[in-house]
Design a protein around this motif. Sequence first.
Motif, short mmCIF file in Angstrom:
data_model
loop_
_atom_site.label_atom_id
_atom_site.label_comp_id
_atom_site.label_asym_id
_atom_site.label_seq_id
_atom_site.Cartn_x
_atom_site.Cartn_y
_atom_site.Cartn_z
N UNK A 17 0.84 -1.21 0.00
CA UNK A 17 0.00 0.00 0.00
C UNK A 17 0.87 1.25 0.00
N UNK A 18 1.91 1.25 0.82
CA UNK A 18 2.81 2.39 0.87
C UNK A 18 3.60 2.55 -0.42
N UNK A 22 3.56 5.90 -2.42
CA UNK A 22 4.84 6.56 -2.73
C UNK A 22 4.96 6.84 -4.22
N UNK A 23 4.51 5.89 -5.04
CA UNK A 23 4.56 6.10 -6.48
C UNK A 23 3.72 7.31 -6.88
N UNK A 29 6.67 14.30 -9.08
CA UNK A 29 7.90 15.08 -8.90
C UNK A 29 8.98 14.59 -9.85
N UNK A 30 9.07 13.28 -10.04
CA UNK A 30 10.02 12.73 -11.00
C UNK A 30 9.70 13.14 -12.42
N UNK A 31 8.40 13.15 -12.75
CA UNK A 31 7.99 13.59 -14.08
C UNK A 31 8.34 15.06 -14.30
N UNK A 48 13.41 4.77 -9.61
CA UNK A 48 12.67 3.53 -9.40
C UNK A 48 13.26 2.71 -8.25
N UNK A 49 14.59 2.69 -8.15
CA UNK A 49 15.23 1.99 -7.04
C UNK A 49 14.83 2.65 -5.72
N UNK A 50 14.88 3.97 -5.69
CA UNK A 50 14.50 4.68 -4.47
C UNK A 50 13.03 4.48 -4.14
N UNK A 51 12.19 4.42 -5.17
CA UNK A 51 10.76 4.19 -4.94
C UNK A 51 10.49 2.82 -4.34
N UNK A 52 11.34 1.86 -4.62
CA UNK A 52 11.17 0.53 -4.02
C UNK A 52 11.56 0.49 -2.55
#
Length: 186
Positions: A17-18, A22-23, A29-31, A48-52
């Motif tokens: 869920x988090x 987070x995505x 912001x990434x876009x 993507x690594x940080x988002x994981x």
Amino acid sequence: ISPFAIMLSKVTAVYLENLVFTFFLVGPAGYAYLHYMGFDALFVVLLLVCLLFFPFLATLLAVLVSFLMSLISARMKHKNLITALLSFVGVGAILLASFQLNKFMGLLSANPNGFRIWLSRYLPPVYWMIKACTQRDLLSLLLFIAVCVIPFLLFIYLISLSYKSILTGLLSQHTSFHYHLGELRS
């Protein structure tokens, strides 16, 4: 099955869920970064690594808060009332913070360097994530991953050590001793 594996399986749903939250929070912001700075494949991979890994912090916070709320309310007389009040205070704090967000964003746009200093001082994991993605700083990426994963696994491990006694304590019911034996009347 080990208690550690049980605890990990229980918090996996919260992590997922988090991860979605987070995505949706970091994705725009990434876009925006890609839109204004130009496409950069390495930035996308690092983001993507940080988002994981970032949801581990939110999951740790959620598990910690729920654990503390359950410990506080487990032994109390009016635990439903206490839980409701604590939840109400938490939602109120989130609403109060969100109402101040517009003012905070105004200050951010006026002084971006001050914001970087504030992030590095008060929210170092977020600062390391931004630095790792935008400046390709490997040390910041490793620090970010370590700060996200190690406290999470440590807390889950500590909880799993006393998993059975915690469950017994939380699930035990307390009886009232206000019953007085008396004569039955017809």
